[in-house]
Design an enzyme around this catalytic site. Structure first.
Site, PDB file in Angstrom:
ATOM      1  N   HIS A 114      -2.940  -5.393   1.718  1.00 38.20           N
ATOM      2  CA  HIS A 114      -2.217  -5.633   2.976  1.00 38.20           C
ATOM      3  C   HIS A 114      -2.238  -7.106   3.392  1.00 38.20           C
ATOM      4  O   HIS A 114      -2.992  -7.464   4.301  1.00 38.20           O
ATOM      5  CB  HIS A 114      -2.877  -4.837   4.106  1.00 38.20           C
ATOM      6  CG  HIS A 114      -2.803  -3.361   3.955  1.00 38.20           C
ATOM      7  ND1 HIS A 114      -1.727  -2.613   4.396  1.00 38.20           N
ATOM      8  CD2 HIS A 114      -3.677  -2.476   3.433  1.00 38.20           C
ATOM      9  CE1 HIS A 114      -1.950  -1.343   4.151  1.00 38.20           C
ATOM     10  NE2 HIS A 114      -3.127  -1.221   3.568  1.00 38.20           N
ATOM     11  N   GLU A 145      -0.233  -8.478   5.258  1.00 32.39           N
ATOM     12  CA  GLU A 145       0.184  -8.517   6.675  1.00 32.39           C
ATOM     13  C   GLU A 145      -1.006  -8.457   7.620  1.00 32.39           C
ATOM     14  O   GLU A 145      -0.874  -8.779   8.804  1.00 32.39           O
ATOM     15  CB  GLU A 145       1.186  -7.385   6.976  1.00 32.39           C
ATOM     16  CG  GLU A 145       0.613  -5.963   7.042  1.00 32.39           C
ATOM     17  CD  GLU A 145       0.444  -5.292   5.684  1.00 32.39           C
ATOM     18  OE1 GLU A 145       0.527  -5.977   4.643  1.00 32.39           O
ATOM     19  OE2 GLU A 145       0.213  -4.059   5.678  1.00 32.39           O
ATOM     20  N   CYS A 204       0.825  -1.221   0.000  1.00 33.68           N
ATOM     21  CA  CYS A 204       0.000   0.000   0.000  1.00 33.68           C
ATOM     22  C   CYS A 204       0.860   1.273   0.000  1.00 33.68           C
ATOM     23  O   CYS A 204       1.424   1.602  -1.034  1.00 33.68           O
ATOM     24  CB  CYS A 204      -0.995  -0.050   1.143  1.00 33.68           C
ATOM     25  SG  CYS A 204      -2.389   1.053   0.849  1.00 33.68           S
TER      26      CYS A 204
HETATM   27  N1  GLN Z   1      -3.421   6.296   1.205  1.00 31.38           N
HETATM   28  C1  GLN Z   1      -2.203   5.947   1.870  1.00 31.38           C
HETATM   29  C2  GLN Z   1      -1.018   6.688   1.283  1.00 31.38           C
HETATM   30  O1  GLN Z   1      -1.168   7.541   0.473  1.00 31.38           O
HETATM   31  C3  GLN Z   1      -1.944   4.465   1.805  1.00 31.38           C
HETATM   32  C4  GLN Z   1      -2.929   3.732   2.666  1.00 31.38           C
HETATM   33  C5  GLN Z   1      -2.405   2.458   3.245  1.00 31.38           C
HETATM   34  O2  GLN Z   1      -1.196   2.215   3.312  1.00 31.38           O
HETATM   35  N2  GLN Z   1      -3.324   1.664   3.720  1.00 31.38           N
HETATM   36  O3  GLN Z   1       0.073   6.434   1.640  1.00 31.38           O
END
Ligand code: GLN
Length: 197
Positions: A176, A178, A80
């Site tokens: 994710h 994890e 992410c």
């Molecule tokens: N929107 C977040 C970002 O810009 C990422 C979100 C996440 O890691 N769950 O970093």
């Protein structure tokens, strides 16, 4: 010899990645300073907020050391926010002066908060190249990948959107793993680090 995998621990879901890596058979430790980065064979960049992590990478004087390690071929995995940071180009990178900064681990253009404009978070089972059966994917204000370079392998899509990629020994997922009990993505990464995959 066991593999030393660091988890960038400036912000985000560090603990979940440490636990997942240990269950996947790696020796895992936190990375907050350049000396800790020097001591690991590979690095995970967790989920969290890519703009905040970028700011802290500068504050902790880790930005250039991390770019150098990646350019030298250090294996890395980002989930992410970590996927966003591993890109070569970030769209919707954030407010001026607080933008998420690309580290250049994978030749790709990533759009930050791409799914977030449609729906803040969602889950689903998706096919993931190289895994035996679908992966349960949790997306939270997730990015998607809008362009990949010729050396980048697409590992998974959600609908029309690319959500998991690999370039040589660097992996990234918009979701994710994890946060689920499924350790297959972390095992894949440990195998990549160990030159087994
Ligand atoms: N929107 C977040 C970002 O810009 C990422 C979100 C996440 O890691 N769950 O970093």
């Amino acid at each position: 010899m066991s593999l030393r995998v660091g988890v960038l621990a400036l912000q985000g879901d560090t603990r979940e990645h440490l636990a997942a890596l240990r269950e996947a058979g790696a020796e895992a430790s936190t990375v907050r300073r350049a000396s800790e980065l020097d001591a690991v064979d590979a690095l995970v960049i967790p989920g969290g907020e890519s703009t905040t992590m970028s700011h802290l990478l500068r504050e902790f004087e880790l930005l250039e050391p991390l770019r150098t390690r990646l350019a030298d071929g250090m294996p890395a995995y980002g989930s992410c926010a970590g996927m966003i940071l591993l890109a070569t180009e970030i769209l919707d990178a954030g407010a001026e002066g607080r933008e998420a900064v690309p580290l250049g681990g994978i030749d790709m253009t990533v759009r930050r908060n791409a799914f977030g404009r449609q729906v803040d978070s969602f889950e689903g089972d998706i096919d993931f190249h190289g895994l035996d059966g679908p992966a349960h994917a949790v997306f939270i204000r997730a990015p998607w990948v809008e362009r990949v370079g010729p050396d980048v392998q697409v590992l998974a899509r959600a609908g029309d959107h690319i959500v998991a990629v690999r370039q040589r020994r660097v992996l990234a997922t918009a979701f994710h793993p994890e946060m689920t009990g499924d350790r297959r993505v972390h095992k894949l990464f440990v195998d990549v680090v160990a030159h087994r995959a």
